[in-house]
Design an enzyme around this catalytic site. Structure first.
Site, PDB file in Angstrom:
ATOM      1  CG  ASN A   1       4.430  -7.448   7.497  1.00  0.00           C
ATOM      2  OD1 ASN A   1       3.760  -7.693   6.490  1.00  0.00           O
ATOM      3  ND2 ASN A   1       3.957  -7.400   8.830  1.00  0.00           N
TER       4      ASN A   1
ATOM      5  N   GLY B   1       0.718  -1.302   0.039  1.00  0.00           N
ATOM      6  CA  GLY B   1      -0.062   0.175   0.027  1.00  0.00           C
ATOM      7  C   GLY B   1       0.768   1.137   0.141  1.00  0.00           C
TER       8      GLY B   1
ATOM      9  CG  MET C   1      -7.277   3.093   6.694  1.00  0.00           C
ATOM     10  SD  MET C   1      -6.007   3.146   5.198  1.00  0.00           S
ATOM     11  CE  MET C   1      -6.978   3.193   3.849  1.00  0.00           C
TER      12      MET C   1
ATOM     13  CB  THR D   1       3.644   0.043   6.749  1.00  0.00           C
ATOM     14  OG1 THR D   1       2.216   0.087   6.822  1.00  0.00           O
ATOM     15  CG2 THR D   1       4.400  -0.080   7.734  1.00  0.00           C
ATOM     16  CB  ILE D   2       0.194   4.475   6.823  1.00  0.00           C
ATOM     17  CG1 ILE D   2      -1.075   3.688   6.687  1.00  0.00           C
ATOM     18  CG2 ILE D   2       0.204   5.462   5.670  1.00  0.00           C
ATOM     19  CD1 ILE D   2      -2.362   4.038   6.441  1.00  0.00           C
ATOM     20  CG  ASP D   3      -1.071  -0.370   8.513  1.00  0.00           C
ATOM     21  OD1 ASP D   3      -2.150   0.616   8.818  1.00  0.00           O
ATOM     22  OD2 ASP D   3      -1.306  -1.131   7.499  1.00  0.00           O
TER      23      ASP D   3
ATOM     24  NE  ARG E   1      -3.727   3.644   0.381  1.00  0.00           N
ATOM     25  CZ  ARG E   1      -4.308   2.652   0.026  1.00  0.00           C
ATOM     26  NH1 ARG E   1      -4.415   1.717   0.875  1.00  0.00           N
ATOM     27  NH2 ARG E   1      -4.835   2.302  -1.151  1.00  0.00           N
TER      28      ARG E   1
END
Lengths: 401, 401
Positions: free
Chosen positions: A110, A10, A184, A138-140, A298
Site C-alpha cells: 500500500n 518487503g 508474520m 505482499t505476503i500479508d 516470505r
C-alpha cells in the site's frame, strides 16, 4: 519508447515472477523498445541505478522468475507530497524523460500504491506523458479491492506445510507437550489463518488459531489450552505476531518491560515466546516449544504455490498490456476470483489511491465465536490459493495387531 | 516366523523410509511371514503396542515413506544393564517369543545402538534365537564408523536451501544488516557445516560458519564481523547451537544467568540471539536478525534429499537381507562411500557396541585456520549428500544501462 519497473517494500517469493511476466509480455507484444529495471525502487532510480531487462537472455529470465526476494532490490521509501518535495518529483521525471520512458510500473504494497497515485496525479496535472501503474505484492494479503495479493499464496503454502511437518514432529513421544508456531502479520491475520489449512486425514493439525483481528483473552486462552491438553496430551497452537491484549498493546511488546538480555537490553521475545511463558507459568506443563517462522515464510521459493507464481506473472503481463491505455495511469492491477470451486481468476484495474494507506483485515465473521479458530468459509477462501496436496501417514495413532 | 521394527530418539525426515525399505524387501524376499511395527520404541513394545506392517497396502506404504518424523512413534528410553534390569529383559523376550519374532530391528542413534548391543549380547548368552540389528538415523550425522547417517542429507539440504533463500531476503535494501542463522548440533558441527553448501553463482552465501568443535572466541568473532560489515555492508553468519566459550560453557547457557522473562524465569535465548546481542552491544550495527531453524530442519520432508531417501531405504533393505545370517546380531548397518565424484555408496555391517556411546565429531582438519569456516575438502564430503541444485539470479548487484 521505453518503460521501467521497480520493486518496493518487503520481499516475497514470487515478486520477481511479476517482473518476468511484464518483460515476457513485452517480448511478445513489442510495445516498448526496452523494459528497464530500477534498482532499490524509487530511491535507486533517483540515483540512476537502472538496468536493461530486455537484454536478459531467456535462460536468465527463467532463473530470475524462480529467484525469491526482490531481485531488483527494494527500498522503504515513502514519497512525500509534491508541495513538500518538489525537487524529487522533478528530478525523477527528468530521469524518466531522459530515458524516453512512457510507463513506470511499481511492484509493492500500500505504500507503493500511494507513491503510484501521487506520481500519476502529478504527471496528469503537469501534462507529462508518463503512466504510473501499480502491481500488487505482499505476503500479508492486506491490500484492499483485490481478492488476494501475489506472494500470499506461497507464504500460506510454506506455513501450512511447516505446520503439518512440525505437527508430526511434535507428536512422536508418549508424553507430548505443547507446540506454538508464530506467523508474520503485524496488522492482519491472513497468514496465521493459513495455518488452519494444514490437515492430516482431513482433520486440522492446529487446535487453536489466533489472529490480531480478535483481542487476545489470556483467561480463555489458558482454559482452552488446559482443556485440550488434558484431552489429547498435546496442543498445537498457531499465533500471529500481531496479537494484542485488551489495552491494544502487542503481546510481544508487553514482555519488553521486564525482559532483559545479558547486556541489559530489553528484548522482544515474540508472541510464541510470550505464550510459551504464559503456559509454563500457568502450570499446565513445562513441555512447551515455540517456533518463529520469521523471514522463511516470505522467501521459501522452494515451496512456492504454483497458482501464486502464475498469478504473479499474470498481473505483470496485464500491467504491460493495459499500459497503452491512457486511463490506466494511477491504477493498480487487482485480482478477481472468477470461480472458487474450479478455481480461476482474472486481472482488473482499481484506482491506486483506493488501495493506498488502507488495510484489508481478516473478516471478523470468518473467525469462530470463541475467537480461537477460523470458519469453514475462510478455509474455502484460502484453500485454492495454495496447491497444497500432502498426503501423509503416521502410524503411531493405531495399535492393534 | 516374524520380525519387528521400531524407532527411537529424535525424528528425521526419512526415518520412515528405512521402515518402508525393510517391509518392501520382505515382500520381495518373503523371509518373514509378518513385519511387525513396535510403537514408541522399546517402551511401547513392552506394553504390547504393536501393529502389523505387512498388512499395509502398497499405496499406504508409499505415503508412509513420504511422511516425515517417526511414524511408529518414538521414545527416549535407554535400556539399563541386564543386572539392574532383569525383569524388563525377560518381559521383552517373552513378548517377542510369543509373537514368534526372530529378528528385532531398531532404527536410531547411538543410544539405540547401545540397546541393540545389550539385547543382542543377552540373547546370545541365553541362547535365545532372536537377532538384534541396528539401523542408523540421525540428522546430527554423529555416528561412528559410517560415512554418514540417513537423515543428515535432508536436514543439510533444508539448511542450505533456507540459507540461500534468507541470504537473498537479507540483501534487498541499500543498507543491509547482519543475518545470523542457528542450526541444531549440540555436540557436533555437521549441520552448521552444511550451511557452507549454499552458494550463489559459485560463491558461498555464508561469510562465517561456526562449529562446536572450535572454541568460540568473542574477540576474533567481532573482528571478523566488523571487517566484513565494513567491506560489504552485510554479513551472513551460520552458528551451531552447540558453540561453547573457553570455559566449556554453551554460549546460549552463559546468557541464562542474567536473562529473565516477564515471569521471572531464566530464558535460554539460543546462540543466534546471543550473537545478535553481542554484535549490537559491540556497536557494529543495530540491524541484526537472528533466525533459529529449530525442528524445521529435522522434519522438512518437502525438501528432502533424494539420495538421503534412497539410502534410508537401502539400509532398511540391507538390514532385512542380512538378518538371515547368524553373525548379523549385535550389528548396525553402516554406509560406505564407494565413490565421491560420481557418488555411490553401499551398506555394510559394524558392531553396534562400537557405535554406541560414541560421537563422531566434525574433523578439526576440515575447519579453516581462523576457525570461522570449513575447508574445500569438507565441502567435497558434504556436497554429494544433498541433491541441491538451485540456480538463482538476483539482479541488484549490477547497475549499468
Amino acid at each position: 519508447m521505453n518503460c521501467i519497473i521497480a520493486q518496493s517494500g518487503g520481499p516475497t517469493s514470487v515478486i520477481n515472477a511479476s517482473v518476468y511476466g511484464l518483460v515476457k509480455e513485452n517480448e511478445r507484444l513489442k510495445i516498448y523498445d526496452n523494459v528497464y529495471g530500477g534498482l532499490n525502487g524509487i530511491q535507486g532510480i533517483l540515483e540512476k541505478k537502472i538496468i536493461n531487462l530486455s537484454k536478459m537472455s531467456s535462460e536468465q529470465l527463467e532463473i530470475f522468475k524462480n529467484s525469491p526476494s526482490s531481485g531488483l532490490g527494494s527500498c522503504r521509501y515513502k514519497l512525500k507530497n509534491y508541495i513538500e518535495n518538489k525537487e524529487e518529483y522533478l528530478k525523477l521525471i527528468e530521469i524518466l524523460v531522459s530515458l524516453d520512458i512512457k510507463a513506470f510500473f511499481y511492484v509493492g504494497g500500500n505504500d507503493s500504491m500511494d507513491t503510484t497515485a501521487k506520481l500519476s496525479a502529478f504527471a496528469k496535472e503537469k501534462n507529462i506523458d508518463i503512466k504510473f501503474i501499480g502491481i500488487p505484492k505482499t505476503i500479508d494479503n492486506d491490500l484492499m479491492h483485490t481478492d488476494h495479493t501475489p506472494g500470499f499464496g506461497s507464504a500460506a503454502k510454506f506455513i501450512a506445510t511447516s505446520i503439518l511437518e512440525t505437527y508430526l514432529d511434535s507428536k512422536v513421544y508418549r508424553d507430548n507437550g505443547i507446540f506454538i508456531i508464530e506467523t508474520m502479520g503485524r496488522d492482519t491475520g491472513w497468514l496465521a489463518a493459513a495455518g488452519a489449512l494444514a490437515t492430516l486425514h482431513g482433520k486440522p493439525c492446529a487446535d487453536l488459531v489466533y489472529l490480531p483481528e480478535k483481542t487476545f483473552n489470556m483467561v480463555e486462552f489458558l482454559e482452552d489450552v488446559h482443556r485440550i491438553y488434558k484431552e489429547k496430551n498435546h496442543v498445537y497452537i498457531v499465533a500471529s505476531e500481531g496479537l494484542r491484549n485488551e489495552d491494544g498493546k502487542f503481546l510481544a511488546e508487553s514482555s519488553i518491560s521486564t525482559g532483559h538480555d545479558n547486556f541489559g537490553h530489553s528484548q522482544l521475545g515474540g508472541v510464541g515466546q510470550y505464550l510459551k511463558n504464559l503456559i509454563i507459568q500457568s502450570g499446565i506443563t513445562k513441555r512447551v516449544k515455540a517456533l518463529e517462522l520469521s523471514v522463511l515464510q516470505r522467501c521459501a521459493m522452494h515451496c512456492a504455490s504454483k497458482i501464486d507464481i502464475e498469478e504473479a506473472i499474470m498481473v505483470g503481463k496485464f500491467a504491460l498490456e493495459i499500459s497503452i491505455k491512457d486511463s490506466s495511469s494511477g491504477h493498480m492491477v487487482a485480482i478477481n476470483r472468477d470461480c472458487t470451486e474450479l478455481y480461476s481468476s482474472s486481472p482488473f484495474l482499481i484506482e491506486a489511491k483506493k488501495v493506498a494507506n488502507n488495510i484489508k483485515h481478516f473478516p471478523k465473521e470468518w473467525i469462530n465465536e470463541k475467537g480461537n479458530n477460523i470458519t469453514e468459509e475462510a478455509i474455502n477462501y484460502l484453500k485454492p490459493l495454495i496447491d497444497y496436496n500432502y498426503d501423509l501417514l503416521p502410524l503411531y495413532t493405531s495399535f492393534a495387531l
